[in-house]
Scaffold this motif. Sequence first.
Motif, PDB file in Angstrom:
ATOM      1  N   UNK A  47       0.841  -1.200   0.000  1.00  0.00           N
ATOM      2  CA  UNK A  47       0.000   0.000   0.000  1.00  0.00           C
ATOM      3  C   UNK A  47       0.875   1.249   0.000  1.00  0.00           C
ATOM      4  N   UNK A  48       1.885   1.260   0.852  1.00  0.00           N
ATOM      5  CA  UNK A  48       2.784   2.402   1.000  1.00  0.00           C
ATOM      6  C   UNK A  48       3.487   2.738  -0.323  1.00  0.00           C
ATOM      7  N   UNK A  63       5.648  12.970   3.039  1.00  0.00           N
ATOM      8  CA  UNK A  63       4.964  11.713   3.358  1.00  0.00           C
ATOM      9  C   UNK A  63       5.871  10.767   4.138  1.00  0.00           C
ATOM     10  N   UNK A  64       7.136  10.710   3.758  1.00  0.00           N
ATOM     11  CA  UNK A  64       8.075   9.784   4.390  1.00  0.00           C
ATOM     12  C   UNK A  64       8.649  10.304   5.704  1.00  0.00           C
ATOM     13  N   UNK A  65       8.437  11.569   6.006  1.00  0.00           N
ATOM     14  CA  UNK A  65       8.975  12.134   7.250  1.00  0.00           C
ATOM     15  C   UNK A  65       8.158  11.641   8.447  1.00  0.00           C
ATOM     16  N   UNK A  66       8.800  11.531   9.614  1.00  0.00           N
ATOM     17  CA  UNK A  66       8.065  11.069  10.797  1.00  0.00           C
ATOM     18  C   UNK A  66       7.031  12.091  11.245  1.00  0.00           C
ATOM     19  N   UNK A  67       5.882  11.605  11.634  1.00  0.00           N
ATOM     20  CA  UNK A  67       4.822  12.456  12.167  1.00  0.00           C
ATOM     21  C   UNK A  67       5.011  12.579  13.666  1.00  0.00           C
ATOM     22  N   UNK A  81       1.684   7.629  10.929  1.00  0.00           N
ATOM     23  CA  UNK A  81       2.407   8.733  10.305  1.00  0.00           C
ATOM     24  C   UNK A  81       2.006   8.894   8.844  1.00  0.00           C
ATOM     25  N   UNK A  82       2.001   7.779   8.104  1.00  0.00           N
ATOM     26  CA  UNK A  82       1.680   7.843   6.675  1.00  0.00           C
ATOM     27  C   UNK A  82       0.239   8.313   6.445  1.00  0.00           C
ATOM     28  N   UNK A  87      -3.436  12.328   4.485  1.00  0.00           N
ATOM     29  CA  UNK A  87      -4.602  13.191   4.683  1.00  0.00           C
ATOM     30  C   UNK A  87      -4.232  14.649   4.433  1.00  0.00           C
ATOM     31  N   UNK A  88      -3.100  15.079   4.961  1.00  0.00           N
ATOM     32  CA  UNK A  88      -2.660  16.463   4.765  1.00  0.00           C
ATOM     33  C   UNK A  88      -2.339  16.749   3.293  1.00  0.00           C
TER      34      UNK A  88
END
Length: 102
Positions: A47-48, A63-67, A81-82, A87-88
Amino acid sequence: MISEEVLSQPPSDPERPENYTKLYELWKEARGVVDFVATDEEKFGDWDLRVQSLLDPAEREFYLSPYDGLDLRYLDYRSVSRMNHLTKILLNRQGINAHGSR
């Protein structure tokens, strides 16, 4: 809470909709899986990669950065995180500036 109705409408700006519908479908797919951890790493990884393939370079970096400092070595944190970042990104493509999105 973001309304699914807002995200379900493709952006009206002709510069923003590229792959929007596909990204939205992947967002819905993930929302349908209550917990990726209950599935497995392989399913999440597939999916990722599908999501990543539809993002432009700046979106992919975001997208790949930590939330919120989550440790991305753990699948449950990585999936949170993803999803938050996806969503953003969808909101940004709608022209809605979500706090912390690029």
